[in-house]
Design an enzyme around this catalytic site. Structure first.
Site: not given
Length: 414
Positions: A127-128
């Protein structure tokens, strides 16, 4: 007559375990055998990439050696989209797990779940949001739980530390190579990049982690301003030690450098523009493609994110995992500063990018439907925008995969 690229399909298959899979942009890229714009492939550099010509504007890419045998995500619409598309290519039963990576590792550790064996490659776009310049940039201090919800969670189980759970999966399945990717913003968030590289190096008997690179999608034939930082690790347990020594000494100058060469831009083939990407697309009201028929109806909000008009003669914006007011305009009307005068003069209305136009900018093939209702599962436009924006451009994934195929036999003797 045998098409170029058919030789690759007869080689041994490399098994891929895909984490944070979304709708499968990287999975599709590694597997190959999908259509892209002809202009997206530099035939001078990569003539072997082309399996066959579809028409004057599109070609089909050769099949790669990689095969996704496991995928996971926490978004139901991502799993629905993945299964709906990949079912046309292979048996997908049991491949996709709708579960957090944290829960999967815990189940593995208590003996109630097992990851597939004989894995060659682990991939993961961890996840960014917490590393994004557009977000709050909390990084490792994210307050969100591993399941994406704003709820209390145990220490080490926040969204910002999920790469450490990816590390645990790598430790469990012991792949020959892993590929991890995130937003460019991670590079400028303190020592995050160095910390992650060092954590990845200390897995199992050690991994050679070459300095992570920011890959600019438009330099690989993708008509988009997207930039992603990519980490590639090579197992010391399996790889030729002389080659790893050469890599660590010479970096990008090594002939075994694992990152793909640029194919588009200065001194190379011309970048692919939005005009190129939208070739042969009909206006929504005239299209038979459900993904082209649908576009965000959010009104124009003025000078703010999502209210700009795309430049047809340049690359497109980074497609965001958003709906409503964050989807850029395909065209603005004259009152709002629209510049596509030839289209406006024909009476074409102001509207935002359609789902299909976003997918074209991301290099997804047109046979990836995105909007569907097959009686048991359905995905709507909001969900389609979300999974498209979350994805790695398949063509960028293909460039990474083909580069790894080139050096694979040297690294592992197979």
């Amino acid at each position: 007559m045998e098409h170029r690229g058919d030789m690759a399909s007869r080689k041994s298959t490399l098994r891929v375990l895909s984490l944070f899979s979304g709708c499968g942009g990287l999975d599709l890229g590694l597997e190959g055998n999908f259509s892209v714009l002809r202009k997206s492939v530099n035939e001078t550099i990569h003539p072997d990439w082309i399996k066959e010509s579809i028409n004057k504007n599109q070609i089909k890419l050769a099949k790669g050696r990689f095969e996704t045998v496991f995928a996971n995500d926490i978004l139901p619409c991502a799993m629905k989209s993945w299964n709906h598309f990949f079912r046309k290519r292979k048996n997908v039963d049991g491949i996709y797990r709708l579960e957090s990576i944290v829960d999967l590792v815990k189940k593995h550790n208590d003996g109630t779940f097992e990851f597939p064996e004989n894995i060659d490659v682990v991939t993961g776009g961890f996840p960014c949001q917490d590393f994004s310049v557009a977000g709050k940039r909390l990084g490792f201090d994210s307050q969100k739980s591993h399941n994406g919800k704003n709820e209390e969670h145990a220490e080490g189980e926040s969204r910002g530390t999920l790469y450490l759970w990816m590390k645990q999966v790598i430790e469990i399945v012991k792949p020959k190579i892993f590929i991890a990717e995130n937003v460019k913003g991670l590079v400028s968030l303190g020592d995050a990049k160095k910390i992650i590289e060092e954590d990845f190096r200390n897995i199992d008997e050690g991994y050679c982690v070459v300095d992570a690179q920011v890959l600019k999608a438009w330099e690989y034939g993708v008509p988009q301003s997207r930039e992603r930082v990519v980490f590639i690790g090579i197992s010391r347990k399996y790889a030729n030690p002389q080659i790893l020594a050469d890599l660590e000494k010479n970096g990008a100058k090594s002939k075994f450098y694992p990152y793909p060469v640029k194919t588009h831009g200065d001194g190379l083939q011309k970048i692919v523009t939005c005009k190129d990407a939208f070739v042969d697309l009909k206006e929504p009201e005239k299209s038979d493609d459900k993904a082209q028929q649908v576009y965000s109806k959010a009104k124009y909000y003025g000078k703010m994110q999502g209210s700009s008009e795309i430049n047809l003669n340049d690359i497109g914006p980074t497609i965001r995992s958003e709906h409503h007011g964050n989807i850029e305009f395909r065209r603005l009307n004259e009152e709002h500063g629209g510049t596509h005068n030839d289209e406006l003069s024909k009476g074409l209305p102001e509207r935002r990018l359609s789902v299909r136009e976003c997918a074209r900018i991301q290099t997804f093939p047109d046979d990836y439907e995105f909007i569907f209702n097959d009686g048991t599962e359905k995905v709507n436009s909001s969900e389609a925008y979300k999974v498209i924006g979350n994805a790695v451009p398949p063509l960028l994934g293909y460039a990474i995969g083909k580069r790894l195929e080139t050096i694979w036999n040297n690294l592992f003797g197979e």
